[in-house]
Design an enzyme around this catalytic site. Structure first.
Site, PDB file in Angstrom:
ATOM      1  N   VAL A 189       1.918  -2.328   5.454  1.00 18.88           N
ATOM      2  CA  VAL A 189       2.831  -2.270   4.318  1.00 18.88           C
ATOM      3  C   VAL A 189       2.389  -3.206   3.195  1.00 18.88           C
ATOM      4  O   VAL A 189       3.080  -3.323   2.181  1.00 18.88           O
ATOM      5  CB  VAL A 189       4.273  -2.614   4.725  1.00 18.88           C
ATOM      6  N   GLU A 190       1.242  -3.860   3.375  1.00 19.61           N
ATOM      7  CA  GLU A 190       0.754  -4.757   2.331  1.00 19.61           C
ATOM      8  C   GLU A 190      -0.600  -4.257   1.823  1.00 19.61           C
ATOM      9  O   GLU A 190      -0.672  -3.289   1.090  1.00 19.61           O
ATOM     10  CB  GLU A 190       0.714  -6.195   2.853  1.00 19.61           C
ATOM     11  N   MET A 191      -1.706  -4.853   2.269  1.00 17.98           N
ATOM     12  CA  MET A 191      -3.014  -4.461   1.734  1.00 17.98           C
ATOM     13  C   MET A 191      -3.691  -3.393   2.594  1.00 17.98           C
ATOM     14  O   MET A 191      -4.647  -2.748   2.146  1.00 17.98           O
ATOM     15  CB  MET A 191      -3.886  -5.697   1.577  1.00 17.98           C
ATOM     16  N   HIS A 224       0.830  -1.204   0.000  1.00 12.63           N
ATOM     17  CA  HIS A 224       0.000   0.000   0.000  1.00 12.63           C
ATOM     18  C   HIS A 224       0.865   1.254   0.000  1.00 12.63           C
ATOM     19  O   HIS A 224       1.807   1.385   0.780  1.00 12.63           O
ATOM     20  CB  HIS A 224      -0.907  -0.006   1.228  1.00 12.63           C
TER      21      HIS A 224
END
Length: 345
Positions: free
Chosen positions: A136-138, A94
């Protein structure tokens, strides 16, 4: 992992028991197991695998609307066209945030002892929840995911079909259950190595057989064994000597962050080596771009051994024989968004 166990493991890796038995296939079958997709149902716990769950899970795996930005899906970091991983050293999430570790492969992940490099997720359903919520991902929330899925009538119908006995079928937990059911189908049987284990002594060529023997005799199979040729235990990285900081970043203490035990510093779940030739770069840091270099790093830093060029080439050839039949997955047509479907953030 206690200090005594680490020391014992170090001794076993540095001074492996040589497997000089004459029957290479018998020796290999004592260490490894072929992939048998029919065993998946017994491996997955507390989640019956059904066709309806698998089909729903496939759509969810490819649906970027599970992410806050609605541009990142599970397949973004676990690309089924590139060995179940993405193309970079570490994944981009993200807001272009760079993840701290290399994405593990989703192929054959059902056979791992636990998920993630540090084993913090006990199974695939637990793993599926992590990236959806990681900033830091979705970077999404369970409530937002449920709101998105409930807004689309086609998803509501599919959740009801997949979870007919659930009073609240469209839930974050059931999202994870469905993704686990789909991911459990992502096995890669019938590699050349599987055929060799099953009795076809000509499935491996002479170089690959030499590599298999070296893989066992040098001590590689002390950490990389079983059905997934790894993924079945936790081991310290850098037994003989610490790798370069680019390969073993000092800030990433591995499993110690999960157990809060200093003896687990730089301990990681061993990488499963099935299809490893398809998914460069290597190690949890994604810092090594060729199998030849990765094999030399493991020999030198893990085993305290120096391989000749011929030995390295033979082991790399054997690793190539671990590539199995890739899952044939058709790209799903996803349910259409409705007027109440939340918009990207």
């Amino acid at each position: 992992m206690s200090g005594l166990r680490v020391a014992a493991l170090g001794a076993a890796l540095l001074f492996p028991v040589l497997a000089h038995a004459g029957d290479l296939r018998a020796d290999a079958n004592a260490v490894f197991k072929p992939i048998d997709a029919s065993t998946v149902n017994s491996v997955v716990k507390n989640n019956a695998i059904t066709p309806a769950k698998i089909e729903l899970g496939k759509k969810l795996f490819f649906d970027p609307r599970l992410s806050r930005s609605q541009i990142i899906s599970c397949n973004s970091c676990h690309n089924l066209g590139t060995g179940g991983v993405d193309a970079g050293p570490t994944s981009i999430g993200h807001g272009w945030a760079k993840g701290p570790r290399r994405a593990p492969t989703v192929l054959n992940a059902v056979f791992n002892v636990a998920q993630f490099w540090d084993g913090r997720a006990i199974d695939l359903k637990a793993q599926a929840k992590g990236p959806v919520q990681a900033d830091v991902e979705m970077n999404n929330t369970p409530a937002a995911v449920e709101s998105t899925l409930k807004s689309m009538p086609a998803y509501v119908a599919e959740f009801r079909a997949a979870f007919p006995n659930d009073a609240n079928p469209v839930s974050f937990d059931n999202m994870a259950n469905a993704i686990e059911a789909f991911e459990a189908t992502l096995t890669t049987p019938n590699s050349k190595f599987d055929k060799f284990l099953a009795g076809d002594v000509n499935a491996l060529n002479d170089t690959e057989k030499k590599g298999l023997r070296l893989f066992m005799d040098k001590g590689c199979s002390a950490c990389h064994s079983g059905v997934n040729v790894g993924g079945n235990g936790y081991f310290p990285f850098g037994v003989a000597q610490k790798p370069d900081a680019a390969i073993l970043p000092v800030a990433d203490r591995g499993r110690a962050k999960v157990t809060n035990n200093d003896s687990d510093a730089f301990v990681f779940r061993s990488a499963p080596l099935r299809n490893v030739a398809l998914r460069a770069p290597y190690f949890h840091s994604g810092a090594t771009w060729t199998l030849e270099e990765a094999v030399d790093v493991m020999a030198k830093d893990q085993l305290g051994a120096a391989l000749s060029p011929d030995e390295n080439a033979a082991i790399v050839a054997f690793l190539g024989a671990l590539t199995g039949e890739q899952p044939k997955v058709s790209y799903p047509i996803l349910p259409a968004r409705a007027k109440d479907t939340p918009r990207p953030q």
